[in-house]
Design an enzyme around this catalytic site. Structure first.
Site, PDB file in Angstrom:
ATOM      1  CE  LYS A  13      -1.986  -1.058   3.921  1.00 20.50           C
ATOM      2  NZ  LYS A  13      -1.292  -2.339   4.205  1.00 20.50           N
ATOM      3  NE  ARG A  88      -3.890  -1.213   9.803  1.00 22.58           N
ATOM      4  CZ  ARG A  88      -2.807  -0.644   9.299  1.00 22.58           C
ATOM      5  NH1 ARG A  88      -2.766   0.638   9.104  1.00 22.58           N
ATOM      6  NH2 ARG A  88      -1.755  -1.385   8.989  1.00 22.58           N
ATOM      7  NE  ARG A 160       6.848  -0.784  10.483  1.00 23.50           N
ATOM      8  CZ  ARG A 160       5.758  -0.664   9.722  1.00 23.50           C
ATOM      9  NH1 ARG A 160       5.837  -0.080   8.540  1.00 23.50           N
ATOM     10  NH2 ARG A 160       4.605  -1.116  10.142  1.00 23.50           N
ATOM     11  NE  ARG A 171       1.625  -4.938  11.520  1.00 20.49           N
ATOM     12  CZ  ARG A 171       2.523  -4.435  10.686  1.00 20.49           C
ATOM     13  NH1 ARG A 171       3.744  -4.926  10.639  1.00 20.49           N
ATOM     14  NH2 ARG A 171       2.211  -3.438   9.888  1.00 20.49           N
TER      15      ARG A 171
HETATM   16  P1  ADP Z   1       2.284  -1.790   3.241  1.00 19.96           P
HETATM   17  O1  ADP Z   1       2.330  -0.281   3.153  1.00 19.96           O
HETATM   18  O2  ADP Z   1       1.058  -2.380   2.596  1.00 19.96           O
HETATM   19  O3  ADP Z   1       2.486  -2.308   4.639  1.00 19.96           O
HETATM   20  P2  ADP Z   1       4.850  -1.664   1.797  1.00 19.96           P
HETATM   21  O4  ADP Z   1       4.534  -0.758   0.658  1.00 19.96           O
HETATM   22  O5  ADP Z   1       5.672  -1.097   2.892  1.00 19.96           O
HETATM   23  O6  ADP Z   1       3.499  -2.362   2.387  1.00 19.96           O
HETATM   24  O7  ADP Z   1       5.553  -2.977   1.183  1.00 19.96           O
HETATM   25  C1  ADP Z   1       6.004  -4.028   2.047  1.00 19.96           C
HETATM   26  C2  ADP Z   1       7.391  -4.486   1.605  1.00 19.96           C
HETATM   27  O8  ADP Z   1       7.276  -5.174   0.357  1.00 19.96           O
HETATM   28  C3  ADP Z   1       8.388  -3.342   1.388  1.00 19.96           C
HETATM   29  O9  ADP Z   1       9.678  -3.790   1.770  1.00 19.96           O
HETATM   30  C4  ADP Z   1       8.319  -3.085  -0.130  1.00 19.96           C
HETATM   31  O10 ADP Z   1       9.551  -2.580  -0.633  1.00 19.96           O
HETATM   32  C5  ADP Z   1       8.007  -4.484  -0.668  1.00 19.96           C
HETATM   33  N1  ADP Z   1       7.105  -4.476  -1.825  1.00 19.96           N
HETATM   34  C6  ADP Z   1       6.081  -3.627  -2.095  1.00 19.96           C
HETATM   35  N2  ADP Z   1       5.468  -3.962  -3.243  1.00 19.96           N
HETATM   36  C7  ADP Z   1       6.111  -5.053  -3.722  1.00 19.96           C
HETATM   37  C8  ADP Z   1       5.966  -5.900  -4.885  1.00 19.96           C
HETATM   38  N3  ADP Z   1       5.001  -5.658  -5.788  1.00 19.96           N
HETATM   39  N4  ADP Z   1       6.817  -6.940  -5.021  1.00 19.96           N
HETATM   40  C9  ADP Z   1       7.785  -7.195  -4.095  1.00 19.96           C
HETATM   41  N5  ADP Z   1       7.987  -6.451  -2.994  1.00 19.96           N
HETATM   42  C10 ADP Z   1       7.167  -5.397  -2.803  1.00 19.96           C
HETATM   43  P1  AMP Z   2       1.249   0.495   9.007  1.00 27.72           P
HETATM   44  O1  AMP Z   2       2.460   1.345   8.887  1.00 27.72           O
HETATM   45  O2  AMP Z   2       0.099   0.976   8.151  1.00 27.72           O
HETATM   46  O3  AMP Z   2       1.555  -0.965   8.792  1.00 27.72           O
HETATM   47  O4  AMP Z   2       0.737   0.656  10.516  1.00 27.72           O
HETATM   48  C1  AMP Z   2       1.539   0.226  11.610  1.00 27.72           C
HETATM   49  C2  AMP Z   2       0.673   0.069  12.853  1.00 27.72           C
HETATM   50  O5  AMP Z   2       0.087   1.336  13.215  1.00 27.72           O
HETATM   51  C3  AMP Z   2      -0.531  -0.882  12.710  1.00 27.72           C
HETATM   52  O6  AMP Z   2      -0.183  -2.245  12.897  1.00 27.72           O
HETATM   53  C4  AMP Z   2      -1.446  -0.356  13.825  1.00 27.72           C
HETATM   54  O7  AMP Z   2      -1.020  -0.791  15.100  1.00 27.72           O
HETATM   55  C5  AMP Z   2      -1.226   1.163  13.742  1.00 27.72           C
HETATM   56  N1  AMP Z   2      -2.200   1.770  12.810  1.00 27.72           N
HETATM   57  C6  AMP Z   2      -1.945   2.351  11.618  1.00 27.72           C
HETATM   58  N2  AMP Z   2      -3.079   2.795  11.060  1.00 27.72           N
HETATM   59  C7  AMP Z   2      -4.083   2.483  11.909  1.00 27.72           C
HETATM   60  C8  AMP Z   2      -5.497   2.638  11.882  1.00 27.72           C
HETATM   61  N3  AMP Z   2      -6.130   3.214  10.837  1.00 27.72           N
HETATM   62  N4  AMP Z   2      -6.215   2.184  12.933  1.00 27.72           N
HETATM   63  C9  AMP Z   2      -5.614   1.611  14.002  1.00 27.72           C
HETATM   64  N5  AMP Z   2      -4.297   1.408  14.081  1.00 27.72           N
HETATM   65  C10 AMP Z   2      -3.518   1.833  13.041  1.00 27.72           C
END
Ligand code: ADP
Ligand code: AMP
Length: 221
Positions: A13, A88, A160, A171
């Site tokens: 995302k 969420r 992280r 999660r």
């Molecule tokens: P989210 O915001 O949904 O938690 P991220 O955008 O941070 O996910 O992506 C999660 C991990 O996967 C990151 O390390 C990112 O660089 C990698 N990633 C994102 N999209 C892809 C893809 N299409 N293929 C492989 N790795 C990806």
């Molecule tokens: P993310 O970076 O989107 O993966 O979010 C990291 C963490 O932040 C999540 O696992 C939740 O604990 C908290 N968080 C982020 N967005 C929300 C939301 N909309 N509602 C509740 N918790 C959130």
């Protein structure tokens, strides 16, 4: 244009939201980034949020909703925004719908980045984050120019705490229970589009830009 990104943690995302933000010139609002910045700064909000985030749980709705409502009221959001990680839960989505309706507007697109659970844990263990500027990398799929260093601000990259496998499993449970029902919520609102998030990042982005240009109907699953 007002866009919501849906999908499991690690689905991509944030990666796609960043690109959409640049292409359409609208702010990328990540609730996760806002919480992490507050944790780093040691604010009251950060201390509260950390207790939930570290356990793989969601921060309570009242805290999160107020934060987002305040953010989307700011001047830079007047032409739209992309929400990444919010809503969420169904109550969060209902609050957003209500607040937008009161302003005579609504969400234009909810983009669901679909990635099965099996791929998520592997993907998350390779994610590296910059806690200074919020940039995200991957040890295989999105490497920084210099290992362990953020290309954008030069800070050190970290795995992280909440990306460690045990927390990711928690999660994912939370995602299926509380967040996945949003797919149906936005399908009923007629703004849902689903993209295959297992493809490479460029192809995922191409599919998203196609669907943003012309909203496709996605059949109920
Ligand atoms: P989210 O915001 O949904 O938690 P991220 O955008 O941070 O996910 O992506 C999660 C991990 O996967 C990151 O390390 C990112 O660089 C990698 N990633 C994102 N999209 C892809 C893809 N299409 N293929 C492989 N790795 C990806
Ligand atoms: P993310 O970076 O989107 O993966 O979010 C990291 C963490 O932040 C999540 O696992 C939740 O604990 C908290 N968080 C982020 N967005 C929300 C939301 N909309 N509602 C509740 N918790 C959130």
């Amino acid at each position: 244009m007002k866009i919501i990104m849906l999908g499991a943690p690690g689905a991509g995302k944030g990666t796609q939201a960043e690109r959409i933000s640049k292409k359409y010139g609208i702010p990328h609002i990540s609730t996760g980034d806002i919480f992490r910045a507050n944790i780093k700064a040691g604010t009251e909000l950060g201390i509260k949020a950390k207790a939930y985030i570290d356990k793989g749980l969601l921060v309570p709705d009242d805290v999160t909703v107020d934060l987002v409502m305040d953010r989307i009221s700011q001047e830079d959001c007047k032409n739209g925004y992309i929400l990444d990680g919010f809503p969420r839960t169904i109550p969060q989505a209902e609050s957003l719908t209500r607040a937008l309706k009161a302003r005579g507007t609504s969400i234009d697109h909810a983009v669901d980045v679909d990635v099965p659970d099996e791929s998520i844990i592997a993907r998350m263990s390779g994610r590296r984050a910059c806690l200074t500027c919020g940039a995200t990398y991957h040890t295989v799929y999105a490497k920084p120019a210099k290992e362990g260093i953020c290309d954008k601000c030069g800070a050190s990259l970290v795995l992280r705490e909440d990306d460690k496998p045990e927390t990711v499993k928690q999660r994912l449970l939370v995602y299926h229970e509380q967040t996945k029902p949003l797919i149906d919520y936005y399908r009923k609102e007629n703004v849902l589009c689903t993209v295959d998030g297992t493809q490479d990042m460029e192809k995922v982005f191409l599919d998203i830009t196609k669907t943003l240009g012309c909203l496709l109907y996605t059949s109920p699953s």
